[in-house]
Write a protein that holds these residues in place. Structure first.
Motif, PDB file in Angstrom:
ATOM      1  N   ARG A   1       0.829  -1.207   0.000  1.00 27.57           N
ATOM      2  CA  ARG A   1       0.000   0.000   0.000  1.00 27.57           C
ATOM      3  C   ARG A   1       0.860   1.252   0.000  1.00 27.57           C
ATOM      4  O   ARG A   1       0.499   2.268  -0.611  1.00 27.57           O
ATOM      5  N   TYR A   2       1.990   1.182   0.667  1.00 24.03           N
ATOM      6  CA  TYR A   2       2.900   2.335   0.657  1.00 24.03           C
ATOM      7  C   TYR A   2       3.417   2.590  -0.753  1.00 24.03           C
ATOM      8  O   TYR A   2       3.431   3.736  -1.219  1.00 24.03           O
ATOM      9  N   THR A   3       3.838   1.540  -1.443  1.00 19.46           N
ATOM     10  CA  THR A   3       4.358   1.687  -2.802  1.00 19.46           C
ATOM     11  C   THR A   3       3.281   2.226  -3.737  1.00 19.46           C
ATOM     12  O   THR A   3       3.538   3.111  -4.565  1.00 19.46           O
ATOM     13  N   ALA A   4       2.069   1.720  -3.594  1.00 16.98           N
ATOM     14  CA  ALA A   4       0.967   2.186  -4.435  1.00 16.98           C
ATOM     15  C   ALA A   4       0.654   3.662  -4.171  1.00 16.98           C
ATOM     16  O   ALA A   4       0.385   4.431  -5.099  1.00 16.98           O
ATOM     17  N   ALA A   5       0.700   4.066  -2.912  1.00 20.03           N
ATOM     18  CA  ALA A   5       0.352   5.443  -2.554  1.00 20.03           C
ATOM     19  C   ALA A   5       1.447   6.437  -2.915  1.00 20.03           C
ATOM     20  O   ALA A   5       1.165   7.569  -3.320  1.00 20.03           O
ATOM     21  N   SER A   6       2.708   6.014  -2.778  1.00 17.71           N
ATOM     22  CA  SER A   6       3.827   6.950  -2.947  1.00 17.71           C
ATOM     23  C   SER A   6       4.497   6.873  -4.310  1.00 17.71           C
ATOM     24  O   SER A   6       5.133   7.843  -4.746  1.00 17.71           O
ATOM     25  N   GLY A   7       4.394   5.711  -4.961  1.00 18.64           N
ATOM     26  CA  GLY A   7       5.136   5.499  -6.195  1.00 18.64           C
ATOM     27  C   GLY A   7       6.611   5.237  -5.958  1.00 18.64           C
ATOM     28  O   GLY A   7       7.410   5.202  -6.906  1.00 18.64           O
ATOM     29  N   LEU A   8       6.998   5.039  -4.681  1.00 24.84           N
ATOM     30  CA  LEU A   8       8.391   4.795  -4.318  1.00 24.84           C
ATOM     31  C   LEU A   8       8.595   3.331  -3.972  1.00 24.84           C
ATOM     32  O   LEU A   8       7.722   2.700  -3.381  1.00 24.84           O
ATOM     33  N   SER A   9       9.757   2.813  -4.320  1.00 26.13           N
ATOM     34  CA  SER A   9      10.054   1.408  -4.066  1.00 26.13           C
ATOM     35  C   SER A   9      10.481   1.194  -2.616  1.00 26.13           C
ATOM     36  O   SER A   9      10.818   2.138  -1.906  1.00 26.13           O
ATOM     37  N   VAL A  10      10.464  -0.067  -2.206  1.00 23.31           N
ATOM     38  CA  VAL A  10      10.935  -0.463  -0.884  1.00 23.31           C
ATOM     39  C   VAL A  10      12.063  -1.470  -1.071  1.00 23.31           C
ATOM     40  O   VAL A  10      11.873  -2.529  -1.673  1.00 23.31           O
ATOM     41  N   ASP A  11      13.249  -1.134  -0.583  1.00 21.25           N
ATOM     42  CA  ASP A  11      14.443  -1.958  -0.745  1.00 21.25           C
ATOM     43  C   ASP A  11      14.696  -2.727   0.553  1.00 21.25           C
ATOM     44  O   ASP A  11      14.987  -2.108   1.586  1.00 21.25           O
ATOM     45  N   PRO A  12      14.605  -4.069   0.535  1.00 19.54           N
ATOM     46  CA  PRO A  12      14.808  -4.858   1.763  1.00 19.54           C
ATOM     47  C   PRO A  12      16.166  -4.628   2.422  1.00 19.54           C
ATOM     48  O   PRO A  12      16.263  -4.624   3.652  1.00 19.54           O
ATOM     49  N   ASP A  13      17.226  -4.452   1.628  1.00 21.42           N
ATOM     50  CA  ASP A  13      18.556  -4.245   2.202  1.00 21.42           C
ATOM     51  C   ASP A  13      18.631  -2.903   2.946  1.00 21.42           C
ATOM     52  O   ASP A  13      19.247  -2.811   4.013  1.00 21.42           O
ATOM     53  N   ARG A  14      18.041  -1.883   2.388  1.00 16.69           N
ATOM     54  CA  ARG A  14      18.027  -0.587   3.080  1.00 16.69           C
ATOM     55  C   ARG A  14      17.171  -0.657   4.339  1.00 16.69           C
ATOM     56  O   ARG A  14      17.502  -0.038   5.355  1.00 16.69           O
ATOM     57  N   LEU A  15      16.078  -1.386   4.259  1.00 23.78           N
ATOM     58  CA  LEU A  15      15.262  -1.586   5.458  1.00 23.78           C
ATOM     59  C   LEU A  15      16.089  -2.226   6.564  1.00 23.78           C
ATOM     60  O   LEU A  15      16.027  -1.806   7.727  1.00 23.78           O
ATOM     61  N   ASP A  16      16.856  -3.230   6.213  1.00 18.50           N
ATOM     62  CA  ASP A  16      17.684  -3.912   7.215  1.00 18.50           C
ATOM     63  C   ASP A  16      18.704  -2.964   7.825  1.00 18.50           C
ATOM     64  O   ASP A  16      18.941  -2.981   9.043  1.00 18.50           O
ATOM     65  N   PHE A  17      19.329  -2.126   6.989  1.00 23.64           N
ATOM     66  CA  PHE A  17      20.303  -1.169   7.514  1.00 23.64           C
ATOM     67  C   PHE A  17      19.653  -0.261   8.544  1.00 23.64           C
ATOM     68  O   PHE A  17      20.185  -0.069   9.651  1.00 23.64           O
ATOM     69  N   TYR A  18      18.501   0.288   8.200  1.00 25.79           N
ATOM     70  CA  TYR A  18      17.866   1.247   9.112  1.00 25.79           C
ATOM     71  C   TYR A  18      17.218   0.561  10.310  1.00 25.79           C
ATOM     72  O   TYR A  18      17.095   1.184  11.375  1.00 25.79           O
ATOM     73  N   ARG A  19      16.856  -0.692  10.174  1.00 23.82           N
ATOM     74  CA  ARG A  19      16.382  -1.427  11.357  1.00 23.82           C
ATOM     75  C   ARG A  19      17.513  -1.570  12.378  1.00 23.82           C
ATOM     76  O   ARG A  19      17.307  -1.391  13.582  1.00 23.82           O
ATOM     77  N   ILE A  20      18.682  -1.891  11.880  1.00 22.51           N
ATOM     78  CA  ILE A  20      19.837  -2.024  12.776  1.00 22.51           C
ATOM     79  C   ILE A  20      20.208  -0.660  13.353  1.00 22.51           C
ATOM     80  O   ILE A  20      20.476  -0.528  14.554  1.00 22.51           O
ATOM     81  N   LEU A  21      20.217   0.369  12.516  1.00 20.84           N
ATOM     82  CA  LEU A  21      20.522   1.709  13.005  1.00 20.84           C
ATOM     83  C   LEU A  21      19.491   2.168  14.033  1.00 20.84           C
ATOM     84  O   LEU A  21      19.840   2.789  15.049  1.00 20.84           O
ATOM     85  N   ASN A  22      18.219   1.862  13.803  1.00 23.34           N
ATOM     86  CA  ASN A  22      17.179   2.260  14.759  1.00 23.34           C
ATOM     87  C   ASN A  22      17.386   1.595  16.118  1.00 23.34           C
ATOM     88  O   ASN A  22      17.207   2.230  17.159  1.00 23.34           O
ATOM     89  N   CYS A  23      17.745   0.315  16.112  1.00 26.14           N
ATOM     90  CA  CYS A  23      18.030  -0.370  17.379  1.00 26.14           C
ATOM     91  C   CYS A  23      19.216   0.284  18.083  1.00 26.14           C
ATOM     92  O   CYS A  23      19.194   0.488  19.304  1.00 26.14           O
TER      93      CYS A  23
END
Length: 416
Positions: free
Chosen positions: A346-368
Motif C-alpha cells: 500500500r505504501y508503494t501504491a500510494a507513494s510510487g516509491l520502491s521499498v528496498d529490503p537491504d536498506r530496510l535492514d540497515f535502518y532497522r539495525i541503526l534504529n536499534c
C-alpha cells in the motif's frame, strides 16, 4: 588487591575518567566528538550547545506564573495587542518536552478579536532527545494543508523569551487510542484500535506517510535541514554519526554489542536514491484522531525529522514494539493497523516509491542502535544529572535496552 575483569587497573581507571567527561565535557572532548562524527550543521550546533551546558545547574521546575510572564513578554515584543491568557493546564505524556495548554484572546493585525486554544512546547534543561524547535516549526508550516498538523503561531528559537527554545501552536482535539481500550498504555506501543477503526485509520496512515515522503522539496527552502546528495551515502552517514555521537558523548559504560553494530553499520552505508522528508517517529501514538468518525486530526512529534532516506521511517514504523497481532492471532499488524506485507504494497501504491529490503535492514539495525543509545546513554546521563522534568520516566525507559539489544543481536546475526 582489586582485580579488573577483562583488563588491568589502569584500563579501568582510564575508562572511568573517560566516562566522567560526559558529566563535565571539556572543549577538547567536544571538539573531538565534532571531528569524529560530522553531522548536519543544525544537529552539530544543538549537540555542541548541549555539551557546553551540561556542567551547568540541574533542571529547575518552571511554574505556570513564570510561563505566563514568558508569554506576556513574547507577545508584547511581537506587537500583539490587547491579549488575555487563560485556562492554563499542564499536558502529561511524552518524555522529552514540557508542554502547557492555554487559551489566548487577542486582536490580530486586521483588528479582529480572535480566541484560540494553544500549546507552548519547550525543551527542559536537557532532554532524552536533542532536537530543533526551528526544524519542528518549519515542518509544521510546510505541511499545513498537506497532512493534518497543528497550525503554528510563534517560535522562540534561541530562548529569547522562554528559559529554553520553544514554539507555540494551535491545540488540536483528538485521542491517540480508543477510550475503551486498555492496550497501548505507553506512547502508542501495542495500541489496539479495534476492527471498526482499523481500516479507516489505515488508509489515512498510508496516504499521509506517502505525502510526507513525496513532498516537493523544490517548493520550499528549509533553514534547519541540509539536503543530502543522492547517489552517495551522505544521508546514511549523517544519521549514523548522529547516533554514534550520542553514544560516545553520553554513555557511562562499554557495550560490546554496540561496537559490533557500529562496525557493521559503517561498512554497509546505503546510497540514497531519493530525498524525502523523514518524519522520524511515524507511528501509532503520534497521531490524534476523532474517535467518532476515525479521521486523523494531527500528526505530532516532528522533532526527529530530517531530509534523507524514506527507509528510515519505514524501518521505524514497522518496529515490532508498535504493533500487535490480530484478534485471531494470525497476522501481525504494523502499528495496529495493517499486516506487514500489505503495508509495503500500500505504501508503494500510494507513494510510487520502491521499498528496498537491504536498506530496510540497515535502518532497522541503526534504529536499534539509536534506541539503545537514547535509553542507555542519554536518558541515564540526563537522569543522573537531574537535567529533566522526567527523571523517573527516563530511568524507567532503560528497561527497553535488553529487549532492543536482543533484537539488534538477531538482526546482526542475519547479516554477519
Amino acid at each position: 588487591m582489586i582485580s579488573a575483569p577483562g583488563g588491568n587497573i589502569a584500563e579501568v581507571t582510564a575508562a572511568v575518567d573517560r566516562f566522567a567527561l560526559g558529566d563535565r565535557p571539556t572543549e577538547e572532548f567536544i571538539a573531538e566528538m565534532r571531528r569524529r562524527f560530522p553531522v548536519e550543521p543544525e544537529v552539530d550546533a544543538l549537540f555542541t550547545r548541549k555539551m557546553r551546558r551540561r556542567a551547568g545547574p540541574a533542571y529547575q521546575r518552571i511554574t505556570v506564573d513564570e510561563l505566563n510572564t514568558c508569554m506576556v513578554n513574547m507577545l508584547t515584543d511581537l506587537g500583539i495587542e490587547e491579549f488575555t491568557i487563560s485556562g492554563q493546564r499542564w499536558f502529561t505524556g511524552g518524555v522529552s518536552k514540557i508542554q502547557l495548554g492555554f487559551t489566548l484572546e487577542w486582536r490580530d493585525d486586521h483588528g479582529q478579536v480572535r480566541k484560540e486554544d494553544m500549546v507552548v512546547r519547550m525543551d527542559p534543561s536537557e532532554g532524552s532527545n536533542t532536537t530543533s524547535r526551528l526544524r519542528e516549526f518549519e515542518l509544521l508550516q510546510a505541511f499545513n494543508g498537506l497532512v493534518p498538523v497543528p497550525r503554528v503561531f510563534w517560535l522562540d528559537r534561541d530562548a529569547r523569551w522562554f528559559p529554553e527554545p520553544a514554539l507555540v501552536y494551535a491545540y488540536v482535539r483528538g485521542v491517540t487510542k480508543p477510550s475503551l481500550t486498555d492496550s497501548g498504555r505507553v506512547s502508542g506501543m501495542g495500541t489496539n484500535f479495534g476492527p471498526a477503526l482499523r481500516e479507516t485509520l489505515a488508509e489515512q496512515f498510508m496516504q499521509q506517510l506517502a505525502s510526507i515522503h513525496t513532498f516537493d522539496l523544490g517548493s520550499r527552502t528549509f533553514e534547519s535541514m541540509a539536503v543530502p546528495r543522492t547517489g552517495t551515502t551522505q544521508s546514511a552517514e549523517w544519521q549514523l554519526n548522529r547516533a554514534l555521537r550520542i553514544w560516545e558523548e553520553d554513555r557511562c559504560e562499554d557495550f560490546a554489542l554496540m561496537d559490533v553494530a557500529a562496525g557493521w553499520l559503517k561498512r554497509n552505508l546505503p546510497p540514497l536514491d531519493y530525498v524525502s522528508v523523514v518524519h522520524g517517529d511515524y507511528r501509532s501514538g503520534n497521531f490524534l484522531f476523532n474517535e467518532e468518525n476515525g479521521k486523523i486530526s494531527a500528526w505530532l512529534d516532528w522533532e526527529r525529522a530530517h531530509l534523507g532516506d524514506r527507509h528510515r521511517d519505514l524501518a521505524w514504523t514497522t518496529h515490532r514494539s508498535f504493533g500487535h497481532y490480530t484478534e485471531d492471532g494470525r497476522d501481525y499488524l504494523i502499528c495496529g493497523l495493517v499486516p506487514e506485507d500489505e503495508f509495503y504494497d500500500r505504501y508503494t501504491a500510494a507513494s510510487g516509491l520502491s521499498v528496498d529490503p537491504d536498506r530496510l535492514d540497515f535502518y532497522r539495525i541503526l534504529n536499534c542502535f539509536q534506541i539503545i543509545a537514547s535509553v542507555t546513554a542519554t536518558a541515564t546521563r540526563v537522569a543522573k544529572l537531574g537535567k529533566s522534568h522526567q527523571d523517573v520516566l527516563l530511568t524507567r525507559v532503560k528497561g527497553m535496552e535488553p529487549v532492543t539489544a536482543r533484537e539488534l543481536q538477531r538482526l546482526l546475526l542475519e547479516k554477519i
